[in-house]
Design an enzyme around this catalytic site. Structure first.
Site, PDB file in Angstrom:
ATOM      1  N   ILE A  34       0.829  -1.219   0.000  1.00  0.00           N
ATOM      2  CA  ILE A  34       0.000   0.000   0.000  1.00  0.00           C
ATOM      3  C   ILE A  34       0.861   1.265   0.000  1.00  0.00           C
ATOM      4  O   ILE A  34       0.408   2.332  -0.411  1.00  0.00           O
ATOM      5  CB  ILE A  34      -0.975  -0.031   1.207  1.00  0.00           C
ATOM      6  N   ASN A  91      11.339  -8.830   7.446  1.00  0.00           N
ATOM      7  CA  ASN A  91      11.634  -8.243   8.747  1.00  0.00           C
ATOM      8  C   ASN A  91      11.094  -9.149   9.846  1.00  0.00           C
ATOM      9  O   ASN A  91       9.933  -9.555   9.813  1.00  0.00           O
ATOM     10  CB  ASN A  91      10.974  -6.863   8.861  1.00  0.00           C
ATOM     11  N   GLN A  98       9.524  -4.865  12.129  1.00  0.00           N
ATOM     12  CA  GLN A  98       8.378  -5.601  11.583  1.00  0.00           C
ATOM     13  C   GLN A  98       7.108  -4.945  12.088  1.00  0.00           C
ATOM     14  O   GLN A  98       6.894  -4.810  13.291  1.00  0.00           O
ATOM     15  CB  GLN A  98       8.417  -7.071  12.014  1.00  0.00           C
ATOM     16  N   HIS A 104       5.809 -12.188   6.090  1.00  0.00           N
ATOM     17  CA  HIS A 104       5.735 -11.712   4.705  1.00  0.00           C
ATOM     18  C   HIS A 104       7.129 -11.450   4.180  1.00  0.00           C
ATOM     19  O   HIS A 104       8.032 -11.078   4.923  1.00  0.00           O
ATOM     20  CB  HIS A 104       4.879 -10.446   4.592  1.00  0.00           C
TER      21      HIS A 104
HETATM   22  P1  5GP Z   1       6.981  -4.803   7.702  1.00  0.00           P
HETATM   23  O1  5GP Z   1       7.586  -3.548   8.277  1.00  0.00           O
HETATM   24  O2  5GP Z   1       6.039  -5.487   8.670  1.00  0.00           O
HETATM   25  O3  5GP Z   1       8.014  -5.723   7.130  1.00  0.00           O
HETATM   26  O4  5GP Z   1       6.133  -4.338   6.444  1.00  0.00           O
HETATM   27  C1  5GP Z   1       4.734  -4.246   6.431  1.00  0.00           C
HETATM   28  C2  5GP Z   1       4.338  -3.689   5.083  1.00  0.00           C
HETATM   29  O5  5GP Z   1       2.941  -3.832   4.938  1.00  0.00           O
HETATM   30  C3  5GP Z   1       4.650  -2.206   4.884  1.00  0.00           C
HETATM   31  O6  5GP Z   1       5.498  -2.046   3.751  1.00  0.00           O
HETATM   32  C4  5GP Z   1       3.272  -1.556   4.682  1.00  0.00           C
HETATM   33  O7  5GP Z   1       3.278  -0.522   3.746  1.00  0.00           O
HETATM   34  C5  5GP Z   1       2.424  -2.743   4.230  1.00  0.00           C
HETATM   35  N1  5GP Z   1       1.008  -2.639   4.570  1.00  0.00           N
HETATM   36  C6  5GP Z   1       0.493  -2.335   5.796  1.00  0.00           C
HETATM   37  N2  5GP Z   1      -0.848  -2.358   5.754  1.00  0.00           N
HETATM   38  C7  5GP Z   1      -1.190  -2.693   4.472  1.00  0.00           C
HETATM   39  C8  5GP Z   1      -2.445  -2.887   3.817  1.00  0.00           C
HETATM   40  O8  5GP Z   1      -3.519  -2.754   4.386  1.00  0.00           O
HETATM   41  N3  5GP Z   1      -2.400  -3.223   2.496  1.00  0.00           N
HETATM   42  C9  5GP Z   1      -1.220  -3.387   1.822  1.00  0.00           C
HETATM   43  N4  5GP Z   1      -1.291  -3.717   0.524  1.00  0.00           N
HETATM   44  N5  5GP Z   1      -0.014  -3.215   2.411  1.00  0.00           N
HETATM   45  C10 5GP Z   1      -0.008  -2.879   3.735  1.00  0.00           C
END
Ligand code: 5GP
Length: 122
Positions: A34, A91, A98, A104
């Site tokens: 997103i 992460n 994270q 993911h």
């Molecule tokens: P993390 O920091 O956990 O590795 O990354 C989480 C990722 O999820 C971030 O890059 C953030 O932009 C993405 N993200 C969070 N909420 C949503 C959502 O509702 N939809 C989508 N498509 N991505 C999301």
């Protein structure tokens, strides 16, 4: 950490929140981030309930691990990222920032990504 079934990616998997799907199969769902950090920024998540990479690598079945990582490779290839290249990143935990507690892998592509990682300002 116990798995929170109401985390945002669990809700995406249940279809409660829309996503821009890039790929889906029995083991994985891939969708565009997103808040993309590169021209192409896709997240690949397993269908199973795993909090993080540590949780997934320890507890997922052989079929889930295989299916998931095959999907990551296929998504990157289908995005046209095999050439000139891409970066995958996962992460785990606080120091890695994270945000979403469902394992993911990020696929970053579409630009020169520089070399490795830059330490955060402390
Ligand atoms: P993390 O920091 O956990 O590795 O990354 C989480 C990722 O999820 C971030 O890059 C953030 O932009 C993405 N993200 C969070 N909420 C949503 C959502 O509702 N939809 C989508 N498509 N991505 C999301």
């Amino acid at each position: 950490m116990t798995y929170d079934p109401n985390n945002i990616f669990a809700r995406i998997l249940r279809g409660e929140i829309p996503n821009k799907t890039a790929y889906e199969d029995e083991y994985a769902l891939a969708f565009h981030d997103i808040n993309p950090q590169t021209p192409t920024h896709v997240l690949v998540i397993p269908k199973g309930a795993y909090v993080s990479f540590a949780d997934f690598s320890a507890k997922a079945s052989d079929a889930e691990v295989l299916g998931f990582f095959r999907a990551v490779g296929k998504v990157a290839k289908d995005l046209g990222a095999d050439e000139p290249g891409y970066r995958i990143l996962a992460n785990h935990g606080r120091d890695a920032h994270q945000e979403v507690p469902h394992f993911h892998v990020h696929i970053f592509a579409g630009t020169n990504l520089g070399r490795m990682i830059k330490p955060a300002d402390r």
